[in-house]
Design a protein around this motif. Structure first.
Motif, short mmCIF file in Angstrom:
data_model
loop_
_atom_site.label_atom_id
_atom_site.label_comp_id
_atom_site.label_asym_id
_atom_site.label_seq_id
_atom_site.Cartn_x
_atom_site.Cartn_y
_atom_site.Cartn_z
N LEU A 77 65.51 39.12 63.68
CA LEU A 77 64.75 38.90 64.90
C LEU A 77 63.56 39.85 64.98
N ILE A 78 63.81 41.15 64.75
CA ILE A 78 62.77 42.18 64.81
C ILE A 78 62.98 43.13 63.64
N SER A 79 61.90 43.41 62.91
CA SER A 79 61.99 44.37 61.81
C SER A 79 61.86 45.78 62.36
N ALA A 80 62.13 46.77 61.51
CA ALA A 80 62.00 48.17 61.91
C ALA A 80 60.56 48.51 62.29
N GLU A 81 59.59 47.80 61.71
CA GLU A 81 58.18 48.04 62.02
C GLU A 81 57.71 47.30 63.26
N GLY A 82 58.54 46.44 63.82
CA GLY A 82 58.17 45.70 65.03
C GLY A 82 57.75 44.27 64.78
N ALA A 83 57.71 43.83 63.51
CA ALA A 83 57.38 42.44 63.22
C ALA A 83 58.52 41.56 63.74
N ARG A 84 58.21 40.34 64.09
CA ARG A 84 59.23 39.43 64.64
C ARG A 84 59.21 38.10 63.91
N CYS A 85 60.33 37.41 64.01
CA CYS A 85 60.40 36.04 63.53
C CYS A 85 59.81 35.14 64.62
N SER A 86 59.76 33.87 64.38
CA SER A 86 59.15 32.95 65.34
C SER A 86 59.85 32.96 66.69
N GLU A 111 57.44 20.15 65.96
CA GLU A 111 56.33 20.20 64.99
C GLU A 111 56.83 20.65 63.62
N ALA A 112 57.76 21.59 63.60
CA ALA A 112 58.35 22.04 62.32
C ALA A 112 59.05 20.87 61.63
N ARG A 113 59.75 20.06 62.39
CA ARG A 113 60.43 18.90 61.82
C ARG A 113 59.44 17.87 61.31
N GLN A 114 58.34 17.70 62.01
CA GLN A 114 57.32 16.75 61.55
C GLN A 114 56.69 17.20 60.24
N GLN A 115 56.46 18.50 60.10
CA GLN A 115 55.81 19.00 58.90
C GLN A 115 56.77 19.27 57.75
N HIS A 116 58.02 19.64 58.05
CA HIS A 116 58.93 20.10 57.00
C HIS A 116 60.27 19.36 56.94
N SER A 125 66.41 28.97 61.64
CA SER A 125 66.71 28.42 60.30
C SER A 125 65.44 27.90 59.63
N TRP A 126 64.58 27.25 60.39
CA TRP A 126 63.30 26.78 59.84
C TRP A 126 62.42 27.97 59.46
N ASN A 127 62.29 28.96 60.35
CA ASN A 127 61.45 30.14 60.12
C ASN A 127 61.85 30.85 58.82
N ASP A 128 63.16 31.03 58.63
CA ASP A 128 63.65 31.80 57.48
C ASP A 128 63.53 31.06 56.16
N SER A 129 63.25 29.76 56.20
CA SER A 129 63.18 28.95 54.97
C SER A 129 61.75 28.64 54.53
N HIS A 130 60.76 29.22 55.21
CA HIS A 130 59.37 28.89 54.88
C HIS A 130 58.51 30.14 54.74
N THR A 131 57.34 29.92 54.15
CA THR A 131 56.39 31.03 53.96
C THR A 131 55.62 31.27 55.26
N GLY A 132 54.95 32.40 55.30
CA GLY A 132 54.13 32.73 56.47
C GLY A 132 53.03 31.71 56.71
N VAL A 133 52.42 31.20 55.66
CA VAL A 133 51.36 30.20 55.79
C VAL A 133 51.91 28.92 56.39
N GLN A 134 53.09 28.50 55.92
CA GLN A 134 53.71 27.28 56.45
C GLN A 134 54.10 27.46 57.92
N VAL A 135 54.62 28.61 58.26
CA VAL A 135 55.02 28.89 59.63
C VAL A 135 53.80 28.90 60.54
N GLU A 140 50.10 26.64 64.82
CA GLU A 140 48.77 26.15 65.20
C GLU A 140 48.82 24.69 65.63
N ALA A 141 49.58 23.88 64.92
CA ALA A 141 49.71 22.46 65.27
C ALA A 141 50.41 22.30 66.63
#
Length: 151
Positions: A77-86, A111-116, A125-135, A140-141
């Motif tokens: 959910l949150i990294s030690a540096e403060g980055a977060r998942c979707s 939108e994730a289901r439409q694209q992936h 589950s969707w976030n963890d299975s894709h690249t940053g560009v895909q996410v 954006e969509a």
């Protein structure tokens, strides 16, 4: 039928008529400046009302801005540096699990289901299975859809 053609009108003096019309509508005096012409009326149309950003669009845009600022991560959910998942970014942007949070999450997952593909049951589950560009593409969509839906 008897039509009379002779008239009993008194002849007129054309100079007398000219003088009468001059008295009724005198010409301006030579040294008197002419009155300025009235300006044509100006019509100012009101500006169209500014489009308000809907709560779902705002939540999605704020969450993406959070990811841009603090970083994106997968697997937690949150990294030690403060980055977060979707889902973490969505929670941070919404501030509470309110209607905008739920609707933004549903729109993002749709939108994730439409694209992936339709197999994704949750945002994590969707976030963890894709690249940053895909996410990012999905984010954006989803923001564009929320904008066009005016939500």
């Amino acid at each position: 039928m008897n039509t009379r053609t002779e008239s009993n009108f008194t002849p007129i003096d054309p100079a007398l008529y000219a003088k009468a019309f001059q008295l009724l509508d005198p010409a301006p005096e030579p040294n008197t400046p002419a009155a300025p012409a009235a300006a044509a009326p100006t019509f100012i149309l009101p500006a169209p009302p500014a489009r308000q950003t809907g709560p779902v669009e705002k939540t999605l845009a704020d969450a993406l801005a959070f990811l841009d600022t603090h970083g994106w991560v997968k697997g937690k959910l949150i990294s030690a540096e403060g980055a977060r998942c979707s889902i973490g970014a969505l929670r941070a942007a919404a501030g509470a699990r309110n209607g905008a949070y739920c609707d933004a999450g549903n729109l993002l997952l749709d939108e994730a289901r439409q694209q992936h593909g339709k197999q994704w049951e949750s945002i994590p589950s969707w976030n963890d299975s894709h690249t940053g560009v895909q996410v990012r593409s999905v984010w954006e969509a989803a923001i564009r859809r929320a904008h066009h839906m005016n939500i």
